[in-house]
Design a protein around this motif. Structure first.
Motif, mmCIF file in Angstrom:
data_model
loop_
_atom_site.group_PDB
_atom_site.id
_atom_site.type_symbol
_atom_site.label_atom_id
_atom_site.label_comp_id
_atom_site.label_asym_id
_atom_site.label_seq_id
_atom_site.Cartn_x
_atom_site.Cartn_y
_atom_site.Cartn_z
ATOM 1 N N TYR A 1 0.982 -1.203 0.078
ATOM 2 C CA TYR A 1 0.172 -0.023 -0.162
ATOM 3 C C TYR A 1 0.878 1.229 0.058
ATOM 4 O O TYR A 1 1.881 1.037 0.472
ATOM 5 C CB TYR A 1 -0.785 0.066 1.221
ATOM 6 N N GLU B 1 -2.717 12.361 1.510
ATOM 7 C CA GLU B 1 -3.608 11.659 1.088
ATOM 8 C C GLU B 1 -3.980 10.336 2.025
ATOM 9 O O GLU B 1 -3.249 9.955 2.849
ATOM 10 C CB GLU B 1 -3.065 11.000 -0.268
ATOM 11 N N GLN B 2 -4.994 9.637 1.552
ATOM 12 C CA GLN B 2 -5.203 8.369 2.071
ATOM 13 C C GLN B 2 -4.368 7.379 1.668
ATOM 14 O O GLN B 2 -3.924 7.084 0.809
ATOM 15 C CB GLN B 2 -6.695 7.939 2.121
ATOM 16 N N ARG B 3 -4.329 5.973 2.896
ATOM 17 C CA ARG B 3 -3.462 4.913 2.184
ATOM 18 C C ARG B 3 -4.255 4.164 1.491
ATOM 19 O O ARG B 3 -5.491 3.856 1.423
ATOM 20 C CB ARG B 3 -2.994 4.332 3.402
ATOM 21 N N GLU B 4 -3.585 3.792 0.086
ATOM 22 C CA GLU B 4 -4.088 3.062 -0.912
ATOM 23 C C GLU B 4 -3.655 1.872 -1.359
ATOM 24 O O GLU B 4 -2.378 1.739 -1.215
ATOM 25 C CB GLU B 4 -4.605 3.920 -2.058
ATOM 26 N N VAL B 5 -4.467 0.783 -1.774
ATOM 27 C CA VAL B 5 -3.665 -0.698 -2.069
ATOM 28 C C VAL B 5 -2.825 -0.221 -3.605
ATOM 29 O O VAL B 5 -3.440 0.322 -4.426
ATOM 30 C CB VAL B 5 -4.556 -1.503 -2.315
ATOM 31 N N ALA C 1 -3.500 -2.011 -8.519
ATOM 32 C CA ALA C 1 -4.334 -0.590 -8.866
ATOM 33 C C ALA C 1 -4.058 -0.399 -10.343
ATOM 34 O O ALA C 1 -3.008 -0.599 -10.781
ATOM 35 C CB ALA C 1 -3.617 0.155 -8.005
ATOM 36 N N GLN D 1 1.037 5.834 0.443
ATOM 37 C CA GLN D 1 0.506 6.742 1.326
ATOM 38 C C GLN D 1 1.272 8.258 1.009
ATOM 39 O O GLN D 1 2.407 8.100 1.319
ATOM 40 C CB GLN D 1 0.277 6.817 2.673
#
Length: 121
Positions: free
Chosen positions: A37, A43-47, A60, A39
């Motif tokens: 993941y 920003e938000q943590r994203e896969v 992704a 970040q």
């Protein structure tokens, strides 16, 4: 206790490559899915990518074709090969693992501390 330790981050120029590693240790009976993941600041943590124990992968859309996730079940280590880096890839990259710490225990998610990837000219 379980520990996940990432390594391989650093500062590179656009178009460069990095190979991230995540080593696991501690009380581990079994590991299910694992993943990477990211970040970025604010920003938000994203896969980024996930991989099952059997080797099925998910990426992704923004990284497909440039990033490759893999795992070694003999060492409980996962890797992320990152190619064709661009400044938008700049972020802290975190390792995640779904782990059963002992027989009959519930699978629980664990996170590493993260490794910084910086892409700039």
């Amino acid at each position: 206790q379980v520990q996940l330790v990432e390594s391989g981050g650093g500062s590179v120029q656009p178009g460069g490559s990095l190979r991230l590693s995540c080593a696991t240790s501690g009380s581990i009976f079994s590991i299910g899915a694992m993943g990477w993941y990211c970040q970025a600041p604010g920003e938000q943590r994203e896969v980024v990518a996930r991989i099952t124990r059997g080797g099925s992968t998910f990426y992704a859309g923004s990284v497909k074709g440039r990033f490759t996730i893999s795992r070694d079940n003999t060492t409980n280590t996962i890797y992320l090969q990152i190619n064709s880096l661009n400044p938008e890839d700049t972020a802290v990259y975190y390792c995640y693992a779904n782990i059963q710490t002992h027989k009959s225990a519930t699978y629980t998610g664990f996170w590493g501390q993260g490794t910084q990837v910086t892409v700039s000219s």
